[in-house]
Scaffold this active site. Structure first.
Site, PDB file in Angstrom:
ATOM      1  N   ASP A  56       3.868  21.903  -9.754  1.00 37.22           N
ATOM      2  CA  ASP A  56       3.746  21.969 -11.211  1.00 37.22           C
ATOM      3  C   ASP A  56       4.892  21.151 -11.824  1.00 37.22           C
ATOM      4  OD1 ASP A  56       2.152  23.549 -13.412  1.00 37.22           O
ATOM      5  OD2 ASP A  56       4.238  23.616 -14.029  1.00 37.22           O
ATOM      6  N   GLU A  58       7.334  19.113 -14.393  1.00 40.21           N
ATOM      7  CA  GLU A  58       7.783  19.124 -15.793  1.00 40.21           C
ATOM      8  C   GLU A  58       8.019  17.663 -16.160  1.00 40.21           C
ATOM      9  OE1 GLU A  58       7.673  21.752 -17.758  1.00 40.21           O
ATOM     10  OE2 GLU A  58       7.015  22.860 -15.999  1.00 40.21           O
ATOM     11  N   ASP A 156      -1.404  17.445 -13.798  1.00 43.52           N
ATOM     12  CA  ASP A 156      -0.250  17.120 -12.945  1.00 43.52           C
ATOM     13  C   ASP A 156      -0.496  15.848 -12.152  1.00 43.52           C
ATOM     14  OD1 ASP A 156       1.863  19.475 -12.965  1.00 43.52           O
ATOM     15  OD2 ASP A 156      -0.120  20.346 -13.176  1.00 43.52           O
ATOM     16  N   HIS A 215       7.852  27.372 -18.010  1.00 44.38           N
ATOM     17  CA  HIS A 215       8.128  25.934 -18.127  1.00 44.38           C
ATOM     18  C   HIS A 215       9.298  25.470 -17.265  1.00 44.38           C
ATOM     19  CE1 HIS A 215       5.001  25.578 -21.063  1.00 44.38           C
ATOM     20  NE2 HIS A 215       5.562  26.520 -21.801  1.00 44.38           N
ATOM     21  N   ASP A 220       7.080  28.168 -12.523  1.00 45.29           N
ATOM     22  CA  ASP A 220       5.636  28.053 -12.769  1.00 45.29           C
ATOM     23  C   ASP A 220       4.893  27.954 -11.430  1.00 45.29           C
ATOM     24  OD1 ASP A 220       5.878  28.183 -15.500  1.00 45.29           O
ATOM     25  OD2 ASP A 220       5.434  26.072 -15.886  1.00 45.29           O
TER      26      ASP A 220
END
Length: 271
Positions: A56, A58, A156, A215, A220
């Protein structure tokens, strides 16, 4: 059956009793189905992935995300889920230095908890990808053990990784060309509409709370892994359902043969 009747039946079979009524019903139904299958034939455990790699990312962002804004990956986490033990076996996390917008917006800092200092000291994406590949190789993924990538939604891989590879002038890595989109799997398995497949809602429906800082890419990923574990326990065969082909996002049919991802290799630089 009422929710309480379902819970007491599940407890009788020593199964998880948390979750909303539809989830409990699906859990019980799958348990009966599994028992029936086991009487007919032993389950071949060799045919499923040994590991699932939950990712995941960022990425850089601005409030309102203007359409012209280019998102760059700033955190690359992986959570390694062992499908035999149904436990998180290992994790990887590295931050990434953005190149197009090296200065993070205040919105991005407060959303992700990633500070300017963290990204300033980080490696650029090609180096981090090299470290990811080395980490995966050390765990013999794609050689000794079969595995699949898993994400929370399509973005993603189809957006963040795709854009990042173009920015970094490297080809898209082959190990990330196919993945399990857990939102799709969850919606299909528990028969819920798409608006009920956001991370927090999936956790709530399964009777779990978010653990950690929302986040944070690693937190996550850990929470997504918890959903995957519960789904596997409930009898769902999580399988690849999306792929990248010619730079485009495509759906993979549920009748496609179950294949693990290839051994990770560093992609070549683009001309």
């Amino acid at each position: 059956m009422t929710r309480e009747e379902l819970r007491s039946k599940l407890a009788e079979f020593k199964l998880e009793t948390r979750g909303v009524k539809d989830v409990l019903k699906k859990r019980l139904k799958n348990y009966y189905k599994k028992q029936k299958l086991m009487q007919k034939e032993p389950i071949n455990g060799d045919s499923y992935y040994d590991y699932i790699c939950v990712v995941d990312f960022e990425a850089t962002c601005e409030e309102g995300n203007p359409p012209e804004f280019v998102h760059e990956i700033i955190e690359f986490p992986i959570v390694l889920l062992n499908t035999r033990t149904l436990e998180i076996e290992d994790t990887f996390q590295q931050y990434v230095k953005p190149e197009i917008n090296p200065k993070l917006s205040n919105f991005c800092i407060s959303l992700t908890g990633i500070t300017q200092d963290i990204v300033d000291k980080a490696d650029t994406f090609p180096q981090v990808l090299q470290n990811v590949i080395e980490w995966m190789r050390q765990r013999e993924l794609g050689t000794k053990y079969s595995y699949s990538m898993l994400t929370d939604g399509s973005w993603d891989m189809s957006k963040f990784l795709n854009i990042q590879c173009r920015i970094s002038r490297i080809k898209y890595p082959s190990f990330a060309k196919k993945w399990i989109n857990i939102r799709k799997s969850y919606g299909n398995f528990y028969k819920v509409p798409r608006n009920q497949t956001k991370l927090i809602i999936m956790l709530e429906q399964l009777g779990m709370n978010y653990d950690g800082r929302p986040h944070s890419g690693l937190d996550d990923s850990k929470n997504i892994a918890r959903i995957a574990i519960r789904m596997l326990q409930d009898g769902c065969e999580l399988r690849v359902n999306e792929r990248m082909h010619g730079g485009q996002l495509m759906t993979v049919s549920s009748s496609a043969p179950l294949e693990g991802a290839p051994a990770p290799q560093m992609p070549r630089y683009r001309n």
